[in-house]
Write an enzyme that holds these catalytic residues in place. Structure first.
Site, PDB file in Angstrom:
ATOM      1  N   CYS A  92       5.608   0.247   7.674  1.00  0.00           N
ATOM      2  CA  CYS A  92       5.222   1.402   6.859  1.00  0.00           C
ATOM      3  C   CYS A  92       6.463   1.878   6.126  1.00  0.00           C
ATOM      4  CB  CYS A  92       4.680   2.509   7.762  1.00  0.00           C
ATOM      5  SG  CYS A  92       4.181   3.997   6.871  1.00  0.00           S
ATOM      6  N   LEU A  93       6.314   2.156   4.833  1.00  0.00           N
ATOM      7  CA  LEU A  93       7.470   2.606   4.039  1.00  0.00           C
ATOM      8  C   LEU A  93       8.018   3.934   4.563  1.00  0.00           C
ATOM      9  CD1 LEU A  93       6.198   1.710   0.442  1.00  0.00           C
ATOM     10  CD2 LEU A  93       7.937   0.501   1.777  1.00  0.00           C
ATOM     11  N   HIS A 126      -4.893   1.362   7.272  1.00  0.00           N
ATOM     12  CA  HIS A 126      -3.567   1.985   7.442  1.00  0.00           C
ATOM     13  C   HIS A 126      -3.400   3.141   6.441  1.00  0.00           C
ATOM     14  CE1 HIS A 126       1.000   1.559   8.018  1.00  0.00           C
ATOM     15  NE2 HIS A 126       0.905   2.322   6.942  1.00  0.00           N
ATOM     16  N   GLU A 127      -3.783   2.879   5.188  1.00  0.00           N
ATOM     17  CA  GLU A 127      -3.618   3.906   4.150  1.00  0.00           C
ATOM     18  C   GLU A 127      -4.626   5.042   4.347  1.00  0.00           C
ATOM     19  OE1 GLU A 127      -0.961   3.675   2.555  1.00  0.00           O
ATOM     20  OE2 GLU A 127      -0.577   1.577   3.017  1.00  0.00           O
ATOM     21  N   GLY A 151       0.847  -1.192   0.000  1.00  0.00           N
ATOM     22  CA  GLY A 151       0.000   0.000   0.000  1.00  0.00           C
ATOM     23  C   GLY A 151       0.879   1.236   0.000  1.00  0.00           C
ATOM     24  N   HIS A 207      -3.296   7.444   6.726  1.00  0.00           N
ATOM     25  CA  HIS A 207      -2.299   8.363   6.142  1.00  0.00           C
ATOM     26  C   HIS A 207      -2.979   9.625   5.602  1.00  0.00           C
ATOM     27  CE1 HIS A 207       1.638   6.537   6.378  1.00  0.00           C
ATOM     28  NE2 HIS A 207       1.255   5.402   5.813  1.00  0.00           N
ATOM     29  N   GLN A 264       2.649  10.173   1.148  1.00  0.00           N
ATOM     30  CA  GLN A 264       3.967   9.587   1.429  1.00  0.00           C
ATOM     31  C   GLN A 264       5.007   9.979   0.376  1.00  0.00           C
ATOM     32  OE1 GLN A 264       2.206   5.460   2.208  1.00  0.00           O
ATOM     33  NE2 GLN A 264       4.043   5.450   3.475  1.00  0.00           N
TER      34      GLN A 264
HETATM   35 CO    CO Z   1       2.205   3.554   5.830  1.00  0.00          CO
END
Ligand code: CO
Length: 195
Positions: free
Chosen positions: A100-101, A142-143, A46, A146, A51
């Site tokens: 998470c990236l 999660h996304e 994702g 964000h 991000q």
């Molecule tokens: Co994330």
């Protein structure tokens, strides 16, 4: 298409509440393509637009679904482009170790709903909806967070969050490695109001 730089904590873009997508045009489509290439380059499941510093309400998912019982083949959702999402309902509870990236090097157990009904628009602006379960539902939440400026560490208890941030600083000190980073990380540790 281009691979974009992924912003990591404590970048301010990760704290921003993103705004609705109103133009479903070629520029949007190019950004979605770049996001897809960026997510694939990191083997992410994702990726939210903020991000990479784009403060519009959109994210991508491509989530593994496990193996097919008969063929043993790895199944995935395929690429989902989720624009202007709304979580219409939530059910159940599930705990999953998330990464998470934007927080390289840390993985934490987060409790989320096990099922969500998600409504969104596709790249043409058409309304879409689906009931999602398990890892797909977890990833969607999660996304979605964000886009609200909420990162997964803010879903932890205050104590666990402090420990996670300490671990993150340790894991990333050499990569980022200046006093400013530590000062920002300290500031950022103040929990955000979650409603
Ligand atoms: Co994330």
């Amino acid at each position: 298409m281009a691979v974009l730089a992924i912003l990591t904590f404590p970048d301010e873009a990760l704290r921003k509440r993103c705004s609705e997508v109103t133009r479903f045009d070629a520029e949007l489509h190019k950004m979605l393509d770049d996001l897809a290439q960026t997510m694939q380059s990191q083997e992410g499941i994702g990726l939210a637009a903020n991000q990479v510093g784009d403060l519009r309400r959109m994210f991508l998912m491509d989530v593994p679904l496990g193996k097919d019982d008969k063929t043993g083949e790895e199944l995935r959702t395929g690429l989902l482009e989720i624009i202007n999402p709304r979580i219409a309902s939530k059910r159940g509870e599930v705990r999953f170790e998330e990464g998470c990236l934007s927080f390289p090097g840390i993985y934490e157990n987060v409790i989320r709903a096990n099922e969500v009904e998600l409504h969104w628009q596709n790249r043409a602006g058409e309304p879409m909806q689906a009931k999602m379960q398990g890892l797909v539902a977890i990833c969607a939440q999660h996304e979605f967070d964000h886009l609200e400026g909420i990162t997964f560490v803010e879903r932890l208890s205050p104590l666990k969050r402090r420990l996670a941030m300490r671990e993150y600083e340790r894991a990333n000190r050499e990569a980022i490695g200046d006093k400013q980073f530590r000062a920002k990380a300290r500031q950022r540790r103040q929990p955000q109001q979650i409603s």
